[in-house]
Design a protein around this motif. Structure first.
Motif, PDB file in Angstrom:
ATOM      1  N   VAL A   1      39.042  46.546  31.028  1.00 43.52           N
ATOM      2  CA  VAL A   1      37.899  46.040  30.928  1.00 43.52           C
ATOM      3  C   VAL A   1      37.604  44.705  31.858  1.00 43.52           C
ATOM      4  N   THR A   2      36.287  44.383  31.821  1.00 42.35           N
ATOM      5  CA  THR A   2      36.162  43.158  32.993  1.00 42.35           C
ATOM      6  C   THR A   2      35.992  42.020  32.123  1.00 42.35           C
ATOM      7  N   LEU A   3      36.085  40.859  32.540  1.00 47.33           N
ATOM      8  CA  LEU A   3      35.669  39.655  32.060  1.00 47.33           C
ATOM      9  C   LEU A   3      34.038  39.583  31.609  1.00 47.33           C
TER      10      LEU A   3
ATOM     11  N   LEU B   1      33.876  41.623  28.327  1.00 51.78           N
ATOM     12  CA  LEU B   1      34.430  40.955  27.227  1.00 51.78           C
ATOM     13  C   LEU B   1      33.395  39.756  26.834  1.00 51.78           C
TER      14      LEU B   1
ATOM     15  N   LEU C   1      30.555  41.484  24.734  1.00 53.01           N
ATOM     16  CA  LEU C   1      31.212  42.027  23.591  1.00 53.01           C
ATOM     17  C   LEU C   1      31.075  40.691  22.609  1.00 53.01           C
ATOM     18  N   LYS C   2      31.495  39.672  23.038  1.00 55.97           N
ATOM     19  CA  LYS C   2      31.692  38.513  22.255  1.00 55.97           C
ATOM     20  C   LYS C   2      30.229  38.060  21.845  1.00 55.97           C
TER      21      LYS C   2
ATOM     22  N   LEU D   1      29.098  40.899  19.264  1.00 59.93           N
ATOM     23  CA  LEU D   1      29.774  40.583  17.855  1.00 59.93           C
ATOM     24  C   LEU D   1      28.978  39.425  17.031  1.00 59.93           C
TER      25      LEU D   1
ATOM     26  N   LEU E   1      36.901  43.258  13.727  1.00 67.88           N
ATOM     27  CA  LEU E   1      35.700  42.826  14.703  1.00 67.88           C
ATOM     28  C   LEU E   1      35.546  41.440  14.698  1.00 67.88           C
TER      29      LEU E   1
ATOM     30  N   LEU F   1      38.385  39.758  16.230  1.00 66.08           N
ATOM     31  CA  LEU F   1      38.270  40.151  17.903  1.00 66.08           C
ATOM     32  C   LEU F   1      37.266  39.277  18.422  1.00 66.08           C
ATOM     33  N   LYS F   2      36.398  38.832  17.630  1.00 70.31           N
ATOM     34  CA  LYS F   2      35.464  37.865  18.136  1.00 70.31           C
ATOM     35  C   LYS F   2      36.019  36.657  18.040  1.00 70.31           C
TER      36      LYS F   2
ATOM     37  N   LEU G   1      38.162  36.304  21.131  1.00 69.52           N
ATOM     38  CA  LEU G   1      37.677  36.474  22.523  1.00 69.52           C
ATOM     39  C   LEU G   1      37.061  35.085  22.926  1.00 69.52           C
TER      40      LEU G   1
ATOM     41  N   LEU H   1      39.687  33.167  24.735  1.00 70.67           N
ATOM     42  CA  LEU H   1      40.392  33.793  26.052  1.00 70.67           C
ATOM     43  C   LEU H   1      40.424  32.980  27.010  1.00 70.67           C
TER      44      LEU H   1
ATOM     45  N   GLN I   1      42.509  32.577  31.125  1.00 68.37           N
ATOM     46  CA  GLN I   1      43.257  33.400  32.094  1.00 68.37           C
ATOM     47  C   GLN I   1      43.670  32.490  33.082  1.00 68.37           C
TER      48      GLN I   1
ATOM     49  N   ASN J   1      44.237  44.253  28.884  1.00 68.12           N
ATOM     50  CA  ASN J   1      43.409  45.305  29.599  1.00 68.12           C
ATOM     51  C   ASN J   1      42.445  44.701  30.519  1.00 68.12           C
ATOM     52  N   ILE J   2      42.235  43.219  30.744  1.00 67.64           N
ATOM     53  CA  ILE J   2      41.493  42.792  31.602  1.00 67.64           C
ATOM     54  C   ILE J   2      41.801  43.259  33.130  1.00 67.64           C
ATOM     55  N   LEU J   3      40.983  43.571  33.927  1.00 66.96           N
ATOM     56  CA  LEU J   3      41.221  43.997  35.331  1.00 66.96           C
ATOM     57  C   LEU J   3      41.892  42.979  35.962  1.00 66.96           C
TER      58      LEU J   3
END
Ligand SMILES: [Mn+2]
Ligand SMILES: [Mn+2]
Lengths: 322, 322
Positions: free
Chosen positions: A198-200, A203, A206-207, A210, B203, B206-207, B210, B213, B215, B248-250
């Motif tokens: 997945v890409t940032l 996500l 998605l956030k 959601l 979910l 997950l929210k 996220l 998150l 990096q 899973n992030i690219l």
């Protein structure tokens, strides 16, 4: 298979071949393009692979992906064309402009709706992917398999069957996959790149989505909304798949994503498990698709689109219950 | 296969058999339990299937799932036991208490670390799943296939190979899957239920995750955090898989989920693609696992755990780069 000899004959007669697929190419479109290009090159032909759209980043790892050109990079027209995974001519988008008038076009596809637009039509609706059709050819051809071709074909099978999960996953597809795995391809990395990565921006979307998740009291319908500000800079690819989070909730039949494309223009993506025919729902709003996946565009605010689409789904659920 | 005759002989001699698998059962554990129970019943034996943990809801659709008992529902002990998918006796958890002293135990498993705790040990580390081993038996047995057994075995293959995506997916597994699909099982619904379905609590987690998150600048490490308040009421199953969104992030190699189990106790889940051996990272903190998936518990605040685990990963990345 009696289509292989004519196909190889056609290639024999060609010098320079244009290989194209559909706009917004998916894994099958890209893999078929690359496998066909690889085969033609191996048969000593000059090949130009083109797509109207840039390839999604996640397919950049595929061997030969950097050779696929965009339409504006190509100025000539072609007398010999192979169109892959396109149900009709229009699916090629601007690539049509590269086809000379009166050109000989080979149409290889697996969509039941294919209108046989080619000079030669190899259309197999029972195939799960165009890659499945190409597998049969490569397997019989004197060129034969190599890791590059095996990687292409596996990717096409994998993506068009949703990772061997959709109901189009036939025993034949699984046996083809077994053979390709046996050839030593990096199938684990392919699945990781193509299905898991997945890409940032994805996500972030998605956030945001959601955060808006709602569900009807009976739990059968779940929906999410993305405002114009959320989707600024989001690509077709980034948005792909988000609607499934609503559909995939335990007990849900219909999942919906409403996204504000423009003020007063809402794109609606619909997915369902088994009760509601979302193709019929989309059609009520001038959209299209099939029973399990469909889409439409509704004029108005997100709240208005929400009200009218939910009303339509409720009415279908009521008539189903009868 | 020379283990089948002794296994069938052992069953022949039995009247009443306990069938168990490991705690927090996964798809392979549950499916193997159900397939073994079904086979034993078909061979005229009395069967009691037990697991220490309740079955995750998403496996409730499996035929026979409602017959699997929890330990406290069973008061007798058994002289004949089949243990499935357990690398050692302790993996059965409290089910061990149902095994009579001196009982005859058949140990059927595919973990390379299996310590041969059984009276009869059918351990095949080259198998992707315990279900793969059972497939070979059913295929040869006079009981033979039925839709129920095919559904069990397919589910075990599907889950232990991550939907035919993990590197343990052998050509043999894919050919077994092809045969099972050919038998007419609802493989699409199985994948949907087992691999796609999510719950609302999942979910929500997950929210929340996220929203945290982060990096590293080089993009190689991504991590998320869940505070104690976020995970109140969350089950083992609800938390399962969330760490993968970071991995899973690219461009990411290591994905991490920090979750506050207790004040000053942080559980750390680690996943990696190919550079960092997260098993080694976890080991530094007294945890365990393997190169691509591992976990540990760190005493301190989430911020402290974050600092020390990230420092360890950075040091591994530096030594890798050398
Ligand atoms: Mn296709
Ligand atoms: Mn297993």
């Amino acid at each position: 298979m009696n289509w292989i000899q004519p196909l190889e004959q056609w290639i024999e007669e060609a010098d320079r071949v244009l290989v194209v697929s559909h706009i917004h190419p998916d894994g099958d479109a890209i893999s078929s393009t690359l496998a066909m290009g690889t085969m033609l090159q191996a048969m000593g032909k000059q090949v130009v692979m083109v797509n109207e759209s840039p390839l999604p980043k996640k397919f950049a790892f595929l061997p030969g992906a950097d050779e696929v050109k965009q339409v504006h990079e190509v100025s000539e027209t072609f007398e010999r064309v192979v169109a892959l995974d396109c149900a009709d001519r229009a699916r090629m988008g601007a690539c049509c402009e590269l086809i000379a008038p009166g050109a000989s076009v080979v149409n290889i596809d697996h969509h039941a709706t294919n209108d046989s637009f080619g000079t030669m039509n190899i259309v197999q609706p029972q195939a799960a992917a165009t890659a499945e059709i190409l597998y049969d050819w490569i397997d019989q051809s004197r060129v034969g398999w190599n890791e590059k071709l095996a990687t292409h074909i596996y990717t096409g099978l994998l993506t068009d069957t949703g990772g061997f999960r959709y109901s189009n996953t036939s025993p034949k597809v699984l046996r083809q996959a077994a053979k390709l795995v046996e050839m030593g391809i990096s199938f684990h990395q392919i699945a990781d790149q193509v299905l898991e990565t997945v890409t940032l921006p994805q996500l972030r979307l998605l956030k945001a989505a959601l955060g808006t998740l709602q569900q009807t009291d009976d739990g059968l319908v779940a929906w999410m909304k993305l405002a114009k500000a959320d989707i600024a800079n989001a690509s077709h690819d980034d948005l792909d798949g988000i609607v499934n989070y609503a559909r995939n909730i335990l007990g849900v039949d219909v999942g919906i994503l409403f996204r504000e494309e423009q003020p007063q223009t809402v794109k609606v993506s619909l997915r369902s498990r088994e009760i509601v025919d979302v193709g019929r729902v989309a059609k009520q709003f001038g959209g299209g698709g099939h029973a399990r996946a469909a889409g439409c565009t509704v004029q108005g605010t997100i709240a208005e689109a929400e009200a009218s689409v939910l009303a339509e789904i409720r009415s279908q659920l009521r008539s189903e219950a009868r």
